[in-house]
Write an enzyme that holds these catalytic residues in place. Structure first.
Site, PDB file in Angstrom:
ATOM      1  N   HIS A 126       0.779  -1.222   0.118  1.00  0.00           N
ATOM      2  CA  HIS A 126       0.052   0.187   0.095  1.00  0.00           C
ATOM      3  C   HIS A 126       0.847   1.377  -0.067  1.00  0.00           C
ATOM      4  CE1 HIS A 126       0.872   0.512   4.446  1.00  0.00           C
ATOM      5  NE2 HIS A 126       0.646  -0.867   4.301  1.00  0.00           N
TER       6      HIS A 126
ATOM      7  N   HIS B 130       8.071   1.787   2.588  1.00  0.00           N
ATOM      8  CA  HIS B 130       8.925   2.263   3.833  1.00  0.00           C
ATOM      9  C   HIS B 130      10.420   2.320   3.584  1.00  0.00           C
ATOM     10  CE1 HIS B 130       4.998   0.446   6.284  1.00  0.00           C
ATOM     11  NE2 HIS B 130       4.746   1.570   5.625  1.00  0.00           N
TER      12      HIS B 130
ATOM     13  N   HIS C 261       8.123   7.328   5.395  1.00  0.00           N
ATOM     14  CA  HIS C 261       7.159   6.760   4.267  1.00  0.00           C
ATOM     15  C   HIS C 261       6.219   7.972   3.775  1.00  0.00           C
ATOM     16  CE1 HIS C 261       4.546   5.810   7.852  1.00  0.00           C
ATOM     17  NE2 HIS C 261       3.567   6.722   6.868  1.00  0.00           N
TER      18      HIS C 261
ATOM     19  N   HIS D 250       2.522   9.500   1.966  1.00  0.00           N
ATOM     20  CA  HIS D 250       1.134   9.280   1.384  1.00  0.00           C
ATOM     21  C   HIS D 250       1.128  10.177   0.094  1.00  0.00           C
ATOM     22  CE1 HIS D 250      -0.185   6.751   4.854  1.00  0.00           C
ATOM     23  NE2 HIS D 250       0.841   7.544   5.359  1.00  0.00           N
TER      24      HIS D 250
ATOM     25  N   HIS E  48       5.689  11.099   6.382  1.00  0.00           N
ATOM     26  CA  HIS E  48       5.774  10.875   7.648  1.00  0.00           C
ATOM     27  C   HIS E  48       7.229  10.236   8.165  1.00  0.00           C
ATOM     28  CE1 HIS E  48       1.019  10.211   7.705  1.00  0.00           C
ATOM     29  NE2 HIS E  48       1.600  11.576   7.526  1.00  0.00           N
TER      30      HIS E  48
ATOM     31  N   THR F 228      -2.700   6.414  10.761  1.00  0.00           N
ATOM     32  CA  THR F 228      -3.545   6.791   9.690  1.00  0.00           C
ATOM     33  C   THR F 228      -4.097   5.575   8.951  1.00  0.00           C
ATOM     34  OG1 THR F 228      -1.820   7.525   8.214  1.00  0.00           O
ATOM     35  CG2 THR F 228      -2.754   9.004   9.636  1.00  0.00           C
ATOM     36  N   HIS F 229      -3.438   4.301   9.244  1.00  0.00           N
ATOM     37  CA  HIS F 229      -4.056   3.118   8.410  1.00  0.00           C
ATOM     38  C   HIS F 229      -3.828   2.159   9.660  1.00  0.00           C
ATOM     39  CE1 HIS F 229       0.115   1.513   8.624  1.00  0.00           C
ATOM     40  NE2 HIS F 229       0.486   2.691   7.682  1.00  0.00           N
TER      41      HIS F 229
END
EC number: 4.2.1.1
Length: 261
Positions: free
Chosen positions: A65, A68, A95, A97, A120, A200-201
């Site tokens: 998804h 990292h 990582h 987004h 992040h 956030t996931h």
């Protein structure tokens, strides 16, 4: 290969996460919209201090998804201090987004404004806990610096990261990623907002003290396209590009966002 139990499409995306992870509807979820007129200037907040040793950079991994960049975290060679923290927090990962278009992609928003992507930089509380696994679910366990990324000029500081993506095109691929100091990715001003929030996931643990930088960094349209060209499938399966991996903003539910400035 079975699809993971969560992702970012209609079937398993953010709207569905609460079925498997009820904390998705919790009181301290992230990201949030930062309404600048409602933030509270807090004079007790110290300046943010980061000291990262490039030798702790370890590897880059396609996790399906996102990707990292992971760091050695067996000692305090790379730490975050200051801000709202009395403890030191140890760097373990950064990582990004992003969104399917340049118009959106950040997770946090400022006065409703969406940015193109978000960096992040994640740390765990090594003063109180003995491992990331132990810290990950604790209220004071994690500290994440969030940096909003605005489409514009190409950002040369991202080049080493982008160059590494070729080696991790598909899910599960990993490659060495060494000698890198992620503080080079941070904006020149470390003025920040801070609030108590979550991953956030999934598993969406409400264990993150967020440090959101007021100043954004640049990223070009071409650089964003390189993020989206990564594949969420394993090698040999039909190509499924990582178009987007950003969770919509969540309600503040009475939380205060404090400002260092």
């Amino acid at each position: 290969m079975a699809s993971p139990d969560w992702g970012y499409d209609d079937k398993n995306g953010p709207e569905q996460w609460s079925k498997l992870y009820p904390i998705a509807n919790g009181n301290n979820q992230s990201p949030v919209d930062i309404k600048t007129s409602e933030t509270k200037h807090d004079t007790s907040l110290k300046p943010i201090s980061v000291s990262y040793n490039p030798a702790t950079a370890k590897e880059i991994i396609n996790v399906g998804h996102s990707f990292h960049v992971n760091f050695e975290d067996n000692d305090n060679r790379s730490v975050l201090k200051g801000g709202p923290f009395s403890d030191s927090y140890r760097l373990f990962q950064f990582h990004f987004h992003w969104g399917s278009t340049n118009e959106h992609g950040s997770e946090h928003t400022v006065d409703g404004v969406k940015y193109s992507a978000e960096l992040h930089v994640a740390h765990w509380n090594s003063a109180k806990y003995s491992s990331l696994a132990e810290a990950a679910s604790k209220a004071d366990g994690l500290a994440v610096i969030g940096v909003l990324m605005k489409v514009g000029e190409a950002n040369p500081k991202l080049q080493k990261v982008l160059d590494a993506l070729q080696a991790i095109k598909t899910k599960g691929k990993r490659a060495p990623f060494t000698n890198f100091d992620p503080s080079t990715l941070l904006p020149s001003s470390l003025d920040f907002w801070t609030y108590p929030g979550s991953l956030t996931h999934p598993p969406l643990y409400e264990s993150v003290t967020w440090i959101i930088c007021k100043e954004s960094i640049s990223v070009s349209s071409e650089q964003l396209a390189q993020f989206r060209s990564l594949l969420s499938n394993v090698e040999g399966d039909n190509a499924v590009p990582m178009q987007h991996n950003n969770r919509p903003t969540q309600p503040l539910k009475g939380r205060t966002v404090r400002a260092s400035f």
